[in-house]
Design an enzyme around this catalytic site. Structure first.
Site, short mmCIF file in Angstrom:
data_model
loop_
_atom_site.label_atom_id
_atom_site.label_comp_id
_atom_site.label_asym_id
_atom_site.label_seq_id
_atom_site.Cartn_x
_atom_site.Cartn_y
_atom_site.Cartn_z
N VAL A 20 -2.00 10.41 1.31
CA VAL A 20 -1.54 10.15 -0.06
C VAL A 20 -1.05 11.45 -0.70
CG1 VAL A 20 -2.29 9.46 -2.37
CG2 VAL A 20 -3.04 8.16 -0.37
N PHE A 265 3.53 -10.32 3.75
CA PHE A 265 2.12 -10.29 4.14
C PHE A 265 1.59 -11.65 4.58
CE2 PHE A 265 0.28 -6.03 3.76
CZ PHE A 265 1.47 -5.38 3.48
N LEU A 266 2.50 -12.44 5.15
CA LEU A 266 2.08 -13.70 5.76
C LEU A 266 2.45 -13.67 7.24
CD1 LEU A 266 3.00 -16.36 3.02
CD2 LEU A 266 0.73 -15.55 3.66
N CYS A 276 -7.21 1.59 4.71
CA CYS A 276 -7.29 1.06 3.34
C CYS A 276 -7.90 -0.34 3.25
CB CYS A 276 -5.92 1.09 2.71
SG CYS A 276 -5.22 2.74 2.74
C1 UGA Z 1 -1.98 -0.67 2.26
C2 UGA Z 1 -1.19 -1.30 1.09
O1 UGA Z 1 -0.16 -2.14 1.62
C3 UGA Z 1 -0.57 -0.22 0.20
O2 UGA Z 1 0.08 -0.83 -0.90
C4 UGA Z 1 -1.69 0.68 -0.30
O3 UGA Z 1 -1.19 1.73 -1.11
C5 UGA Z 1 -2.43 1.29 0.89
O4 UGA Z 1 -2.96 0.23 1.71
C6 UGA Z 1 -3.54 2.15 0.37
O5 UGA Z 1 -4.48 1.61 -0.21
O6 UGA Z 1 -3.43 3.38 0.43
P1 UGA Z 1 -1.32 0.41 4.61
O7 UGA Z 1 -2.78 0.54 4.86
O8 UGA Z 1 -0.44 1.56 4.90
O9 UGA Z 1 -1.04 0.04 3.06
O10 UGA Z 1 -0.83 -0.79 5.52
P2 UGA Z 1 -0.19 -2.25 5.30
O11 UGA Z 1 1.24 -2.21 5.57
O12 UGA Z 1 -0.63 -2.84 4.03
O13 UGA Z 1 -0.89 -3.02 6.51
C7 UGA Z 1 -2.31 -3.14 6.58
C8 UGA Z 1 -2.72 -3.94 7.78
O14 UGA Z 1 -2.38 -5.31 7.62
C9 UGA Z 1 -2.06 -3.51 9.09
O15 UGA Z 1 -3.01 -3.53 10.13
C10 UGA Z 1 -0.99 -4.56 9.31
O16 UGA Z 1 -0.63 -4.72 10.66
C11 UGA Z 1 -1.67 -5.79 8.75
N1 UGA Z 1 -0.73 -6.85 8.31
C12 UGA Z 1 0.14 -6.62 7.30
C13 UGA Z 1 -0.76 -8.08 8.93
O17 UGA Z 1 -1.56 -8.33 9.86
N2 UGA Z 1 0.09 -9.07 8.48
C14 UGA Z 1 0.97 -8.86 7.46
O18 UGA Z 1 1.71 -9.81 7.11
C15 UGA Z 1 0.99 -7.61 6.87
#
Ligand code: UGA
Length: 463
Positions: A20, A265-266, A276
């Protein structure tokens, strides 16, 4: 120090240069501000000073080069120095979780004490780290106590403000999120803090939501918890799709085109990971329980997520039968595409589970091999790290896709088919086009995009 001069052109300090802090510091430099980036890890600071970001983030090294060349970026490993030299202090230190799920705020507290002891003029202390609601109140109390600013009547006698300005950066898209945010949330208690932060963010041209401090803190947690809920929801839906012969990606689109729901996110898969979502979900549940608020809904979100690893391993077993001794190509280790981060990576959990069952793995990831190698050293014949997906696929009995790297979408299926001993793909991220994979001669298994006829069940009719 004259408060007027600091208001004219406030200097910023970013305390903590992780995923961050570093993008935040470089983003402000790019926007024309003078920034002091501080981290008490001297080797990390030296690495950044040499022009190398300590982690992979697309575009970050170029931004760092520009920041260093601009003369507006100062780096130091002395947090005290950064506090004294700046007016607006962004707290970007880690908030890991304790065994109980509670957020460990010891780094936040330590920074608050450093600030207290170096309070040489007005400071605006801005929480950027994800923290539970009311942390700002504790920061305020801690600074006042340790700076000995509270007079005999308990009144605070020096000037500083605490604000909450949570980050919504996604790893892999951090720079896009910094320069083109969809919103900025700012929780403030004074006009002065509001004016300073408005000045900082106004040029970005996005909506700025001003709230009280607790609301801003809670908004960040709420965003992550809500997004996790969407993912567990669609994963549950994927399981049902497999049973009834439906396609989860079409269900996602069918509901996601409704603007009240939204398609993002689906994406069904092996579950959410990273530094996070899992941590914030637990910290949020801890907070809710502490305040007597029922969070059973979120317990299920977590349970569904934890089950994804075992369900995927079961899918692999169903595809290859006996796991012991099977040669498996594993594509992807990072918790998602676009990053080298393996913290709480479901891919890594699957790798460990498969090794535990005696499978022999040849593994590839475009960026996360180094980090994984440190946690899981190679074992001849059992775990080998490969420089390309094709190397990993050589003589494999099945190929598993565990991380949604864009480059895996473009795999040369004919080449893979030639290299593998048995053409089976188990796609944990629904990355490939199922039809293309099948017409290239693969037995192809995915998550909830069933092409099989529904499994007929006898329904009980009547009461
Ligand atoms: C997440 C949030 O999206 C950010 O907005 C936030 O600022 C950040 O956490 C934080 O708190 O610092 P991040 O951890 O980088 O960001 O990753 P994401 O893109 O949100 O994905 C998180 C997890 O969910 C990953 O393992 C991803 O593969 C999974 N995911 C995401 C799914 O399984 N399906 C989806 O449709 C989307």
């Amino acid at each position: 120090m004259s408060d007027q001069s600091s208001f004219d052109k406030p200097r910023l300090a970013v305390l903590g240069l992780g995923h961050v802090g570093l993008p935040t510091a470089l983003g402000f430099v790019e926007l024309g501000w003078e920034v002091i980036g501080a981290d008490d890890d001297a080797s990390k600071v030296a690495m950044i000073q040499s022009g190398q970001a300590p982690f992979y983030e697309p575009g970050l090294n170029d931004l760092l080069a520009r920041g260093l060349a601009s003369g507006r970026l100062t780096l130091c490993h002395c947090v005290e120095e950064a506090v004294r030299a700046a007016t607006i202090l962004f707290v970007c230190v880690g908030t890991p979780q304790k065994e109980t799920g509670e957020a460990d705020l010891s780094q936040v507290e330590a920074v608050a004490r450093v600030i207290a002891r170096n309070l040489n003029g007005y400071k605006l202390i801005v929480e950027k780290s994800t923290v539970p609601a009311i942390t700002a109140q504790w920061i305020k109390k801690t600074v006042a106590r340790f700076a000995k600013l509270v007079d005999a009547t308990g009144r605070q006698a020096a000037e500083f403000d605490v604000a909450s300005n949570p980050e919504f950066l996604q790893e892999g898209k951090a720079l896009e999120n910094i320069f083109h945010p969809d919103r900025i949330v700012v929780g403030v208690e004074s006009e002065r803090a509001r004016a300073l932060l408005e000045r900082l963010y106004h040029p970005l041209g996005c909506p700025i939501l001003f709230t009280n401090v607790s609301t801003a803190e809670l908004t960040k947690h709420a965003a992550n918890v809500f997004l996790s809920t969407k993912i567990s929801f669609i994963n549950m839906m994927a399981d049902l799709c497999e049973e009834v012969g439906a396609d989860v990606t079409q269900v996602a689109l069918g509901i996601g085109l409704d603007p009240r729901i939204g398609r993002a996110f689906l994406n069904a898969g092996i579950g959410f990971g990273g530094y996070c979502f899992p941590k914030d979900l637990r910290a949020f549940m801890y907070l809710a329980k502490e305040h007597g608020v029922d969070c059973g809904l979120l317990e299920e979100v977590e349970n569904l997520n934890l089950q994804r690893v075992a369900l995927f391993v079961k899918k692999v077993r169903q595809a290859v039968w006996v796991l012991q001794g099977k040669k498996l190509a594993v594509l992807g280790l990072a918790f998602k595409g676009g990053t080298d981060d393996i913290r709480e990576s479901p891919a890594l959990r699957i790798v460990k589970a498969l090794l535990g069952e005696g499978a022999r793995l040849r593994v590839h990831d475009p960026k996360a091999i180094e980090a994984t190698r440190q946690e899981l050293p190679p074992q001849a014949g059992c775990l080998e790290y490969c420089p390309s997906p094709y190397e990993a696929a050589r003589e494999a009995h099945a190929l598993l896709i565990l991380t949604d790297w864009e480059e895996y979408r473009e795999l040369d299926l004919a080449r893979l088919h030639e290299l593998m001993e048995v053409p089976v793909i188990v796609d944990g991220r629904n990355l490939l086009n199922a039809e293309a994979a099948r017409s290239a001669g693969f037995e192809y298994v995915d998550i909830g995009r069933s092409s099989a006829p529904p499994r007929l069940k006898a329904y009980r009719s009547g009461p």
